[in-house]
Every structure is written in structure tokens, then in C-alpha cells.
Write a protein that holds these residues in place. Structure first.
Motif, PDB file in Angstrom:
ATOM      1  N   HIS A 302      24.750  31.358  -9.210  1.00 38.71           N
ATOM      2  CA  HIS A 302      23.746  31.782 -10.172  1.00 38.71           C
ATOM      3  C   HIS A 302      24.150  33.135 -10.754  1.00 38.71           C
ATOM      4  O   HIS A 302      24.311  34.111 -10.025  1.00 38.71           O
ATOM      5  CB  HIS A 302      22.369  31.886  -9.508  1.00 38.71           C
ATOM      6  N   GLY A 303      24.334  33.165 -12.088  1.00 44.56           N
ATOM      7  CA  GLY A 303      24.641  34.404 -12.781  1.00 44.56           C
ATOM      8  C   GLY A 303      26.071  34.864 -12.569  1.00 44.56           C
ATOM      9  O   GLY A 303      26.803  34.364 -11.721  1.00 44.56           O
ATOM     10  N   GLY A 304      26.473  35.886 -13.364  1.00 45.64           N
ATOM     11  CA  GLY A 304      27.753  36.550 -13.156  1.00 45.64           C
ATOM     12  C   GLY A 304      28.969  35.715 -13.514  1.00 45.64           C
ATOM     13  O   GLY A 304      28.878  34.516 -13.805  1.00 45.64           O
ATOM     14  N   VAL A 305      30.131  36.393 -13.479  1.00 44.06           N
ATOM     15  CA  VAL A 305      31.397  35.743 -13.825  1.00 44.06           C
ATOM     16  C   VAL A 305      32.489  36.062 -12.812  1.00 44.06           C
ATOM     17  O   VAL A 305      33.649  35.759 -13.043  1.00 44.06           O
ATOM     18  CB  VAL A 305      31.861  36.182 -15.232  1.00 44.06           C
ATOM     19  N   VAL A 306      32.144  36.661 -11.694  1.00 44.44           N
ATOM     20  CA  VAL A 306      33.164  37.093 -10.730  1.00 44.44           C
ATOM     21  C   VAL A 306      33.725  35.919  -9.950  1.00 44.44           C
ATOM     22  O   VAL A 306      34.940  35.747  -9.837  1.00 44.44           O
ATOM     23  CB  VAL A 306      32.579  38.149  -9.770  1.00 44.44           C
ATOM     24  N   LEU A 307      32.858  35.086  -9.416  1.00 52.80           N
ATOM     25  CA  LEU A 307      33.301  33.995  -8.549  1.00 52.80           C
ATOM     26  C   LEU A 307      33.755  32.804  -9.377  1.00 52.80           C
ATOM     27  O   LEU A 307      33.041  32.337 -10.258  1.00 52.80           O
ATOM     28  CB  LEU A 307      32.175  33.582  -7.611  1.00 52.80           C
ATOM     29  N   SER A 308      34.932  32.308  -9.058  1.00 54.59           N
ATOM     30  CA  SER A 308      35.491  31.127  -9.709  1.00 54.59           C
ATOM     31  C   SER A 308      35.405  29.951  -8.736  1.00 54.59           C
ATOM     32  O   SER A 308      35.085  30.125  -7.559  1.00 54.59           O
ATOM     33  CB  SER A 308      36.954  31.395 -10.082  1.00 54.59           C
ATOM     34  N   PRO A 309      35.706  28.734  -9.190  1.00 52.51           N
ATOM     35  CA  PRO A 309      35.712  27.598  -8.261  1.00 52.51           C
ATOM     36  C   PRO A 309      36.626  27.811  -7.058  1.00 52.51           C
ATOM     37  O   PRO A 309      36.328  27.326  -5.961  1.00 52.51           O
ATOM     38  CB  PRO A 309      36.197  26.445  -9.147  1.00 52.51           C
ATOM     39  N   LYS A 310      37.696  28.551  -7.246  1.00 54.15           N
ATOM     40  CA  LYS A 310      38.601  28.843  -6.123  1.00 54.15           C
ATOM     41  C   LYS A 310      37.887  29.669  -5.061  1.00 54.15           C
ATOM     42  O   LYS A 310      38.008  29.410  -3.856  1.00 54.15           O
ATOM     43  CB  LYS A 310      39.834  29.587  -6.636  1.00 54.15           C
ATOM     44  N   HIS A 311      37.121  30.675  -5.478  1.00 52.29           N
ATOM     45  CA  HIS A 311      36.395  31.502  -4.522  1.00 52.29           C
ATOM     46  C   HIS A 311      35.300  30.704  -3.822  1.00 52.29           C
ATOM     47  O   HIS A 311      35.025  30.914  -2.635  1.00 52.29           O
ATOM     48  CB  HIS A 311      35.780  32.713  -5.229  1.00 52.29           C
ATOM     49  N   LEU A 312      34.656  29.800  -4.564  1.00 50.38           N
ATOM     50  CA  LEU A 312      33.552  29.038  -3.988  1.00 50.38           C
ATOM     51  C   LEU A 312      34.030  28.091  -2.901  1.00 50.38           C
ATOM     52  O   LEU A 312      33.247  27.716  -2.022  1.00 50.38           O
ATOM     53  CB  LEU A 312      32.828  28.252  -5.084  1.00 50.38           C
ATOM     54  N   ARG A 313      35.290  27.704  -2.954  1.00 54.02           N
ATOM     55  CA  ARG A 313      35.839  26.815  -1.925  1.00 54.02           C
ATOM     56  C   ARG A 313      36.567  27.577  -0.826  1.00 54.02           C
ATOM     57  O   ARG A 313      37.290  26.977  -0.030  1.00 54.02           O
ATOM     58  CB  ARG A 313      36.794  25.808  -2.578  1.00 54.02           C
ATOM     59  N   SER A 314      36.383  28.879  -0.769  1.00 56.00           N
ATOM     60  CA  SER A 314      37.117  29.691   0.200  1.00 56.00           C
ATOM     61  C   SER A 314      36.632  29.410   1.618  1.00 56.00           C
ATOM     62  O   SER A 314      35.471  29.077   1.860  1.00 56.00           O
ATOM     63  CB  SER A 314      36.951  31.178  -0.114  1.00 56.00           C
ATOM     64  N   LYS A 315      37.549  29.567   2.571  1.00 56.23           N
ATOM     65  CA  LYS A 315      37.224  29.351   3.985  1.00 56.23           C
ATOM     66  C   LYS A 315      36.252  30.416   4.486  1.00 56.23           C
ATOM     67  O   LYS A 315      35.470  30.171   5.409  1.00 56.23           O
ATOM     68  CB  LYS A 315      38.501  29.363   4.816  1.00 56.23           C
ATOM     69  N   GLN A 316      36.296  31.604   3.871  1.00 55.73           N
ATOM     70  CA  GLN A 316      35.406  32.679   4.298  1.00 55.73           C
ATOM     71  C   GLN A 316      33.941  32.290   4.120  1.00 55.73           C
ATOM     72  O   GLN A 316      33.122  32.460   5.035  1.00 55.73           O
ATOM     73  CB  GLN A 316      35.712  33.950   3.506  1.00 55.73           C
ATOM     74  N   LEU A 317      33.613  31.745   2.965  1.00 57.49           N
ATOM     75  CA  LEU A 317      32.244  31.316   2.720  1.00 57.49           C
ATOM     76  C   LEU A 317      31.825  30.215   3.688  1.00 57.49           C
ATOM     77  O   LEU A 317      30.707  30.209   4.203  1.00 57.49           O
ATOM     78  CB  LEU A 317      32.086  30.824   1.281  1.00 57.49           C
ATOM     79  N   LEU A 318      32.735  29.295   3.946  1.00 55.65           N
ATOM     80  CA  LEU A 318      32.429  28.195   4.849  1.00 55.65           C
ATOM     81  C   LEU A 318      32.201  28.699   6.269  1.00 55.65           C
ATOM     82  O   LEU A 318      31.291  28.222   6.968  1.00 55.65           O
ATOM     83  CB  LEU A 318      33.563  27.168   4.826  1.00 55.65           C
ATOM     84  N   ASP A 319      32.982  29.668   6.714  1.00 58.76           N
ATOM     85  CA  ASP A 319      32.806  30.229   8.057  1.00 58.76           C
ATOM     86  C   ASP A 319      31.459  30.933   8.170  1.00 58.76           C
ATOM     87  O   ASP A 319      30.761  30.817   9.190  1.00 58.76           O
ATOM     88  CB  ASP A 319      33.947  31.198   8.377  1.00 58.76           C
ATOM     89  N   TRP A 320      31.097  31.688   7.140  1.00 62.59           N
ATOM     90  CA  TRP A 320      29.793  32.374   7.163  1.00 62.59           C
ATOM     91  C   TRP A 320      28.656  31.365   7.215  1.00 62.59           C
ATOM     92  O   TRP A 320      27.693  31.542   7.962  1.00 62.59           O
ATOM     93  CB  TRP A 320      29.655  33.265   5.934  1.00 62.59           C
ATOM     94  N   ALA A 321      28.765  30.309   6.409  1.00 64.32           N
ATOM     95  CA  ALA A 321      27.714  29.296   6.385  1.00 64.32           C
ATOM     96  C   ALA A 321      27.617  28.563   7.725  1.00 64.32           C
ATOM     97  O   ALA A 321      26.518  28.229   8.180  1.00 64.32           O
ATOM     98  CB  ALA A 321      27.969  28.304   5.253  1.00 64.32           C
ATOM     99  N   SER A 322      28.754  28.327   8.364  1.00 67.42           N
ATOM    100  CA  SER A 322      28.751  27.645   9.663  1.00 67.42           C
ATOM    101  C   SER A 322      28.081  28.504  10.726  1.00 67.42           C
ATOM    102  O   SER A 322      27.314  27.991  11.564  1.00 67.42           O
ATOM    103  CB  SER A 322      30.187  27.299  10.080  1.00 67.42           C
ATOM    104  N   ARG A 323      28.357  29.795  10.715  1.00 70.90           N
ATOM    105  CA  ARG A 323      27.703  30.686  11.674  1.00 70.90           C
ATOM    106  C   ARG A 323      26.202  30.768  11.399  1.00 70.90           C
ATOM    107  O   ARG A 323      25.381  30.801  12.330  1.00 70.90           O
ATOM    108  CB  ARG A 323      28.329  32.079  11.616  1.00 70.90           C
TER     109      ARG A 323
END
Length: 334
Positions: A302-323
Motif C-alpha cells: 500500500h502506497g510508496g514506490v520503494v518496494l518492488s516485486p523482488k523485495h516482496l518475495r524476499s526471504k527476510q519478509l517471509l522469516d518475519w512473517a513466520s515468526r
């Protein structure tokens, strides 16, 4: 000697929020770990607490607290006859929950939960947006089994089977002795008692917890009176598919400060209200780890232009969500 008494952290954060947050996230010394204005690390979340069966007159309810964000959710079931559904088709067993509006979420941001919510006004844009997101995720995650909301009726042997309307619609169904005579409609009311950022994660956790707590009465269709009769004995719990949990992170760029950041940005997991006001972009990942492996149900930005599809599929986000899933699932299941 000068007094050693200084201003507290919260005062500095309010007087100069952007520079103060940037100074904490990018400290001058390598010995100081990055932190946020509230003292949390960028990936640190507020511990969730969940209380089930909090409302005595609802079929299911839950209170979820994440920091100073507190949400109460109540689930109330009402019946509707299939004859009162204009677009009802007996053969529709795939999209009946959405087509017949059998899941109805509603969000209210109560006066007093935060200063910006004033009494007497219409529903805010935020409340409508949250309701739409909850509604969409309820259907896309297939959280509810449609059969739990169906009220079946078996025709007695002396009842005439040849119903002209049903024959015109579906001949096979018309000749069947058992058919769906009515449905349960679940009204999911979500009420914010206090509001301090990250409303979607809290509202969704409260929704899942309340639905897991929901027990609907045994119901049958009375053909003589053409209405549904319910029994208070042995209410039936809903069968919930999995345990989807949302994890939201806000993106802070520091662009409002006079310090160059050279395109650097920080992801602040579980942002509070102040941090949300300093960020113009956020990402939400909904995952389910109930079967062992981490299953991604949805990713939204939502909003902004910083995050690209590559960032959204990053392992970092997935690890945070899993925790995050482990913490919220443990709080709901305790």
C-alpha cells in the motif's frame, strides 16, 4: 553543575519525529544497535494477547491486544431461507459464501480509541478499507467450510417432490430427497477499543480467533411453518481451515529529514501509530504454517514506490512473517 534530568524518549519523538527515528535507526556508533522511537528493534513486534469467549451474547468472540492496539470481535449467526436469496442456485457449491453474502464483516473505530476518530461522523475511509480487506481475505483463504453454514432438509416420503421452480432450475436437484433449505449468515463485528497502529493485523487476528471460538446452534427447517428452528443443545463449532496470520511492515525512508540516506530504507515490523504517520508505504504478508511448511496466502503493498516485486518475495519478509505466525498462533490456541 547542570541537571542530569532530560526529556524522555516519547517527548523527543513527538517534537521531532522524523529526525529522531532516523537517528535511532542509523546511530552514529557501530556499538549501538538500530532501534525505533519506541525502543523496539526494527524487526521486533509487540507481543499479542488473546482472550476468547469475551462476549456472553455472541456465538463466538475474542479480544486481541497488540501493544496499545486492542480489538474485540464478536460473531453472530442468523439464518436465511434459500427462497429469500434471489440468485440462489442449488448447483452452486463453489462460490456460495461470496455470492450469497454469508460472511459479513464490519469494522467500527470507536470514539475514544484514538484522537482522530470523532463522534457522530460517517464510517471513516480506514474502517471501510479494513472491512474490504477482511472480507477479501475471508474468501481467498477459504477459512470457513461452506457446509458448516448449510441447513439441510430431507423431504418426507409423503411430500411432493415435483417442484416446478426447482425442476426448471436443476432437474437432478429437484428429484433429490435432501437439499439446502437455508443458510447461516455470519455477522463479524470488529470493534477497536484502543488504536495505536497496525490495525489490519490486530483485526484479522481477532477475526480468526473469534471464528475458532464460534459455535452455531443445531438447526432444522420446518416445512409447515416455513422457517428454521434452532436448538440450544449441543452447538456445533465451525471447522476452520488452517491458521492464517497477517504480518505488516512499514517502510521508513527518512526523506523528511536533512540527512541524506542514499536510497536506504528500513522495514519496521508491527508499526505503531506514530511510525505509520512517518511512513508512506507498507507491506502485509499473510502466511499459514499450521501444516509445517510456510504457505503464503497473500502479499499486498500500500502506497510508496520503494518496494518492488523482488523485495516482496524476499526471504527476510517471509522469516518475519513466520515468526509472527508462531506468536499469534500460540496466543490464539492457548
Amino acid at each position: 553543575m547542570a541537571s542530569g534530568v532530560g526529556l524522555p524518549r516519547a517527548t523527543f519523538a513527538k517534537l521531532s519525529p522524523h529526525p529522531y527515528l532516523l537517528a535511532n535507526l542509523e546511530p552514529s556508533s557501530d556499538d549501538i544497535p538500530p532501534a525505533r522511537s519506541n525502543g523496539r528493534a526494527p524487526q521486533e513486534v509487540r507481543p499479542p494477547t488473546v482472550n476468547l469467549s469475551s462476549l456472553s451474547h455472541a456465538h463466538g468472540s475474542a479480544v486481541v491486544r497488540m501493544g496499545d492496539t486492542t480489538v474485540i470481535c464478536g460473531v453472530r449467526g442468523e439464518t436465511i431461507l434459500t427462497s429469500n436469496i434471489p440468485n440462489h442456485r442449488a448447483s452452486n457449491t463453489e462460490t456460495e459464501l461470496r455470492d450469497y453474502d454469508l460472511l459479513v464483516p464490519n469494522i467500527e473505530l470507536a470514539t475514544g480509541s484514538a484522537p482522530q476518530f470523532l463522534p457522530g461522523g460517517p464510517p471513516t475511509t480506514l474502517a471501510q478499507t479494513l472491512s474490504t480487506r477482511i472480507y477479501s481475505l475471508l474468501h481467498s483463504s477459504k477459512l470457513i467450510e461452506p457446509n458448516d453454514l448449510r441447513i439441510w432438509h430431507t423431504r418426507p416420503s409423503e411430500e411432493m417432490v415435483a417442484d416446478e421452480d426447482r425442476m426448471d432450475e436443476d432437474e437432478d436437484v429437484a428429484n433429490d430427497d435432501k437439499y439446502v433449505a437455508a443458510y447461516w449468515v455470519l455477522y463479524i463485528d470488529i470493534f477497536f477499543i484502543s488504536f495505536d497502529g497496525n490495525p489490519f493485523d490486530a483485526a484479522w487476528a481477532a477475526t480468526v480467533a473469534a471464528l475458532r471460538d464460534t459455535k452455531i446452534p443445531q438447526a432444522r427447517f420446518d416445512t409447515d411453518r416455513e422457517l428454521v428452528i434452532c436448538s440450544r443443545k449441543d452447538p456445533k463449532p465451525l471447522k476452520i481451515n488452517g491458521m492464517p496470520v497477517a504480518c505488516t511492515a512499514a517502510v521508513f525512508t527518512g526523506k523528511e529529514t536533512d540527512r541524506p540516506t542514499d536510497g536506504t530504507y528500513w522495514l519496521l515490523v508491527d508499526p505503531d501509530l506514530l511510525e505509520e504517520s512517518l511512513c508512506d508505504e507498507s507491506v502485509t504478508m499473510v502466511v499459514d504454517c499450521s501444516e509445517g511448511a510456510t504457505k503464503i496466502l497473500s502479499i499486498s503493498k500500500h502506497g510508496g514506490v520503494v518496494l518492488s516485486p523482488k523485495h516482496l518475495r524476499s526471504k527476510q519478509l517471509l522469516d518475519w512473517a513466520s515468526r509472527r505466525w508462531k506468536e499469534v498462533a500460540a496466543a490464539i490456541s492457548q
